[in-house]
Design a protein around this motif. Structure first.
Motif, PDB file in Angstrom:
ATOM      1  N   THR A 145       0.822  -1.205   0.000  1.00 32.65           N
ATOM      2  CA  THR A 145       0.000   0.000   0.000  1.00 32.65           C
ATOM      3  C   THR A 145       0.860   1.260   0.000  1.00 32.65           C
ATOM      4  O   THR A 145       0.623   2.194  -0.750  1.00 32.65           O
ATOM      5  N   THR A 158       0.971   4.092  -2.927  1.00 36.31           N
ATOM      6  CA  THR A 158       0.465   5.441  -2.718  1.00 36.31           C
ATOM      7  C   THR A 158       1.557   6.484  -2.631  1.00 36.31           C
ATOM      8  O   THR A 158       1.272   7.671  -2.712  1.00 36.31           O
ATOM      9  N   PRO A 197      -0.510   4.191  -7.691  1.00 29.99           N
ATOM     10  CA  PRO A 197      -0.907   2.789  -7.645  1.00 29.99           C
ATOM     11  C   PRO A 197      -0.530   2.051  -8.923  1.00 29.99           C
ATOM     12  O   PRO A 197      -0.385   2.637  -9.981  1.00 29.99           O
ATOM     13  N   LEU A 246      -2.958  10.479  -4.816  1.00 31.67           N
ATOM     14  CA  LEU A 246      -2.959   9.024  -4.643  1.00 31.67           C
ATOM     15  C   LEU A 246      -2.660   8.297  -5.958  1.00 31.67           C
ATOM     16  O   LEU A 246      -2.646   7.065  -5.990  1.00 31.67           O
ATOM     17  N   HIS A 276      -4.416   8.388  -8.879  1.00 33.89           N
ATOM     18  CA  HIS A 276      -5.569   7.991  -9.674  1.00 33.89           C
ATOM     19  C   HIS A 276      -5.931   9.106 -10.657  1.00 33.89           C
ATOM     20  O   HIS A 276      -5.478  10.257 -10.529  1.00 33.89           O
ATOM     21  N   ASP A 309      -5.605   9.240   3.975  1.00 35.32           N
ATOM     22  CA  ASP A 309      -5.419   7.811   4.258  1.00 35.32           C
ATOM     23  C   ASP A 309      -6.747   7.061   4.186  1.00 35.32           C
ATOM     24  O   ASP A 309      -6.811   5.946   3.682  1.00 35.32           O
ATOM     25  N   ALA A 356      -7.599   6.759   0.587  1.00 38.39           N
ATOM     26  CA  ALA A 356      -6.746   5.743  -0.041  1.00 38.39           C
ATOM     27  C   ALA A 356      -7.210   4.343   0.314  1.00 38.39           C
ATOM     28  O   ALA A 356      -7.217   3.437  -0.537  1.00 38.39           O
ATOM     29  N   THR A 357      -7.626   4.135   1.565  1.00 38.08           N
ATOM     30  CA  THR A 357      -8.088   2.812   1.994  1.00 38.08           C
ATOM     31  C   THR A 357      -9.351   2.401   1.241  1.00 38.08           C
ATOM     32  O   THR A 357      -9.477   1.250   0.794  1.00 38.08           O
ATOM     33  N   ALA A 402      -8.400   1.642  -2.312  1.00 37.07           N
ATOM     34  CA  ALA A 402      -7.664   0.380  -2.385  1.00 37.07           C
ATOM     35  C   ALA A 402      -8.622  -0.806  -2.303  1.00 37.07           C
ATOM     36  O   ALA A 402      -8.452  -1.818  -2.998  1.00 37.07           O
TER      37      ALA A 402
END
Length: 794
Positions: free
Chosen positions: A666, A670, A675, A701, A703, A781, A784-785, A788
């Motif tokens: 991860t 990030t 990613p 992140l 994306h 965060d 991001a979680t 993900a």
């Protein structure tokens, strides 16, 4: 009373020009009076005579009342009490009775009557009957009651005011009445204060200066006095009061007294003071931020220069170690580089650009571990005492930077105690409440661990305290200090999410208080204080550095340590080496590189090619590439410039041997270039500022994001291009988030929906598509979680 005879009313003999009075003139007068009821009563209270006044007032004709008891005019309550008989008894005993009260007319209505009953006696004093005169006083009673009611309501109104102290004063300033507001504000009851002089409410110094008399004098002369100042409550507590004194005069202009209104405006004054303190703190914060950006840029260039100097000096030292003359001069030069490195480090710390590596620790053990270090830095004349409160909380902090701060504070304290003294270091738990942080723009209310460093030195004046955190500001003699010690402490504490405050008074020492945020996680064990000997190896290292001098120094140092070394001048060149198939164990790269390819992107692609590749970054100024929120990104290793040969050797071995924390997938995704599988995200939020900010987080992140404030525009975009994720607010005008998600998922069944809501747990109905809730406000965060998790389900 003796009954008059007709002859008694004749004019006296000798009266000239006066006609003689008729024998029945008294009766004629009684019969003519219409404003009074003149009634004759028997000794037992039976009505014997009745005049036109009685008919007008009571409404009865003579035939209707003569022979009746006179209490027929009384109310039922009075008759039940025997009031009528009591009035006759008084008149019989004293000769006369007078009273007022309600009486009854023939039609049953009431009127307020003034009644006089006179006893009629013969020559022997025997009561022959009574004369009763009744006057209708209803109008006067009504007017009187209205005045009484008005006064009552006024008193009730004044007494009901609790936000103001309203009371009257005599011309000499004596309190004559007291309302409930006065009791609430000043604490005295009416019984305690009426009769006292108003100077009782003033502070002793103001009373001695004659302020109470001055206020009364101005009010008497000008009609009004208004002022603000400190006043004293019954319990001795002071409050800030707004006072108005108005002179009250009679119709002829004579001073009758004063009306005094006092309002407690302490809260308003405190709010005004806090607003001013907040304004000053905001100005100071903005100034520090501006200076911090400047010093950070200077430190960046300075560190690159120092890196070249240090590396070459160490290479010279390695080659000419046996030559004492050369060794001595190289050592002096390296010492100067170290001083410059410390200055640059302090500048970065002040500018909050120092990459922190915080761990959860208990400051008690950290402070105990510094005992020997502190005692070596301080004179024998200084007594050091450490006080630790029980149940001390843990905190998240970079222990090495904290040790530097404590050492700097101790040295400052030593310099302030030239003749010796005492240094006290206290650790305790602390709460910063809303009231305190209201005047501090960049700190939040909550739980903190407090480190207080107190000395018994010379202290500082208020103007020095105001400038104490300014970089390069110092009161020490030339050559005794750089003026960066407190600046570094300020920057470190702020970057750590804490607060720092100086309390000082000239001649009474100084206390510096550091508030560091509490951590609820368990503390880690601190590593022992050892300095490992330089250790080399035989691995292959790719050095990526655009500054040729810095690159050359690094290559020579690593070669001298036994490593096989390759070089690259740019990120594109380094990526070409990684793609060539040559075995490489570690990439040692500067963070900021010229060209279209960032060093972090180069490393990310290199990790795809060589999954077991180790990475060590170096930089004199980290910017935001691998540091976010002032902290080094998880899973990233950094060696800050300028570094020594020993520091480089130790860090290289730490990374190669796996001593550094393992880099998770991860954190690699990030941080190092985004990613492995970027998502195509459509963001919809009717708040433009929020949409822009969230879209920037999506970009950070790694994306691909596109945002709009219009749900209808979002549906058009969905029809024209593919998206993996829809992030939408729940409540929006035109089309709400749920309806938008339904229409979007109908057009793109594979679309994953993320509902962003201000509710912690939004209550959503059963929906025919995949969705996730993300509560506002969310961190990068948390975002991001969520993303993900979406990518794992693709």
């Amino acid at each position: 009373m003796k009954i008059p005879k007709p002859g008694d009313y004749r004019a006296p003999d000798g009266a000239q020009g006066e006609p003689s009075m008729p024998d029945d003139w008294a009766q004629r007068w009684i019969d003519s009076v219409i404003d009074y009821a003149v009634i004759g009563l028997s000794p037992g209270g039976i009505i014997r005579t009745w005049n036109v006044g009685g008919e007008k007032i009571h409404g009865f004709l003579a035939d209707e009342v003569i022979g009746q008891r006179f209490d027929i005019f009384h109310t039922q309550d009075d008759r039940d009490k025997g009031s009528a008989a009591a009035l006759l008894d008084i008149a019989r005993g004293t000769g006369r009775s007078e009273s007022e009260g309600w009486r009854i007319r023939k039609d049953g209505s009431r009127f307020w009557a003034n009644v006089v009953i006179t006893a009629l006696t013969d020559d022997t004093g025997h009561v022959l009957g009574f004369g009763k005169i009744v006057r209708d006083m209803t109008d006067k009673k009504t007017a009187h009651d209205a005045v009484v009611e008005s006064e009552r309501r006024f008193r009730m109104l004044v007494n009901g005011v609790t936000d103001y102290a309203v009371f009257m004063l005599s011309p000499d300033g004596i309190v004559t009445n007291w309302n409930a507001g006065a009791r609430r504000i000043k604490g005295y009851s009416a019984e305690e204060i009426i009769g006292s002089h108003l100077s009782r409410f003033y502070t002793p110094e103001d009373a001695a200066a004659g302020l109470p008399q001055r206020g009364l004098s101005i009010a008497a002369r000008e009609g009004r006095f208004e002022a603000e100042g400190w006043r004293v409550r019954k319990d001795g507590q002071r409050f800030w009061a707004h006072v108005v004194i108005d002179a009250i005069r009679d119709e002829d202009g004579t001073l009758a007294g004063f009306a005094k209104i006092t309002r407690d405006i302490t809260e308003r004054m405190e709010a005004s003071r806090m607003l001013e303190d907040t304004r000053k703190a905001l100005f100071q914060s903005q100034k520090m931020e501006a200076v911090g950006k400047l010093t950070g840029g200077v430190a960046h260039d300075f560190n690159n220069v120092l890196q070249i100097l240090r590396g070459n000096l160490e290479l010279l030292d390695s080659r000419h170690y046996r030559d004492e003359w050369t060794r001595e001069r190289v050592a002096k030069a390296i010492t100067a580089v170290e001083r410059g490195s410390k200055l640059a480090s302090q500048l970065l710390a002040f500018g909050r650009r120092q990459p922190l590596q915080p761990v959860v620790i208990n400051l008690a053990s950290a402070l105990r571990g510094m005992d020997d270090l502190l005692r070596r830095a301080l004179d024998e004349t200084i007594d050091v005492e450490t006080v630790v409160a029980g149940g001390l909380w843990n905190t998240l902090v970079d222990i090495h930077q904290l040790e530097n701060v404590i050492l700097n504070l101790a040295i400052n304290a030593r310099d302030a105690m030239a003749e010796g003294g005492k240094l006290t270091m206290e650790l305790s738990n602390a709460m910063l409440d809303d009231e305190y942080v209201a005047s501090v723009p960049d700190i939040q209310a909550g739980q903190y661990v407090l480190l207080a460093v107190t000395d018994t030195g010379t202290g500082m004046s208020p103007d020095v305290v105001d400038r104490a955190f300014d970089p390069f500001f110092t009161t020490k003699p030339e050559g005794r200090g750089t003026g960066l010690g407190l600046s570094m402490a300020y920057g470190f504490v702020k970057q750590s999410g804490g607060h720092i405050k100086i309390y000082s008074e000239v001649g009474h020492g100084t206390t510096v208080k550091l508030y560091l945020p509490r951590s609820s996680r368990p503390a880690v064990e601190l590593p022992p204080r050892v300095t490992p000997a330089p250790k080399g190896g035989s691995e292959t290292i790719l050095v990526v550095e655009d500054d040729r001098n810095v690159q050359s120094t690094a290559l020579d140092t690593l070669s001298d340590l036994g490593y096989r070394v390759l070089k690259a001048d740019a990120a594109e060149e380094a990526l070409a080496v990684l793609r060539s198939g040559v075995h490489i164990d570690l990439v040692f790269s500067d963070v900021v590189m010229p060209g279209p390819l960032r060093s972090t992107d180069m490393v990310a692609q290199g990790l795809r090619l060589l999954p077991h590749l180790k990475v060590l970054f170096t930089s004199g100024y980290t910017q935001n590439a691998i540091v976010h929120g002032g902290r080094l990104d998880p899973g990233v290793d950094l060696l800050s410039k300028p570094y020594s040969r020993e520091q480089l050797a130790h860090k290289i071995r730490q990374v190669l041997d796996g001593g550094a924390p393992a880099r998770s997938k991860t954190s690699r995704d990030t941080v190092l270039g985004g990613p492995l599988d970027p998502l195509r995200i459509l963001l919809v939020d009717d708040d433009m500022n929020l949409a822009q900010a969230t879209n920037e987080l999506i970009g950070l992140l790694g994306h691909s994001g596109k945002f709009t404030t219009s749900p209808r525009e979002a549906l058009q975009w969905l029809a024209n291009g593919p998206f993996d994720v829809l992030i939408t607010d729940l409540r929006m005008p035109d089309i709400d988030g749920i309806e938008l998600a339904k229409q979007a998922s109908a057009r793109a069944p594979s679309l994953h929906v993320v509902f962003s809501s201000g509710y912690a747990n939004p209550q959503l109905p059963a929906l025919p598509f995949r969705w996730t809730a993300l509560s506002k406000p969310f961190t990068i965060d948390e975002l991001a979680t969520v993303l993900a998790g979406v990518r794992r389900r693709k």
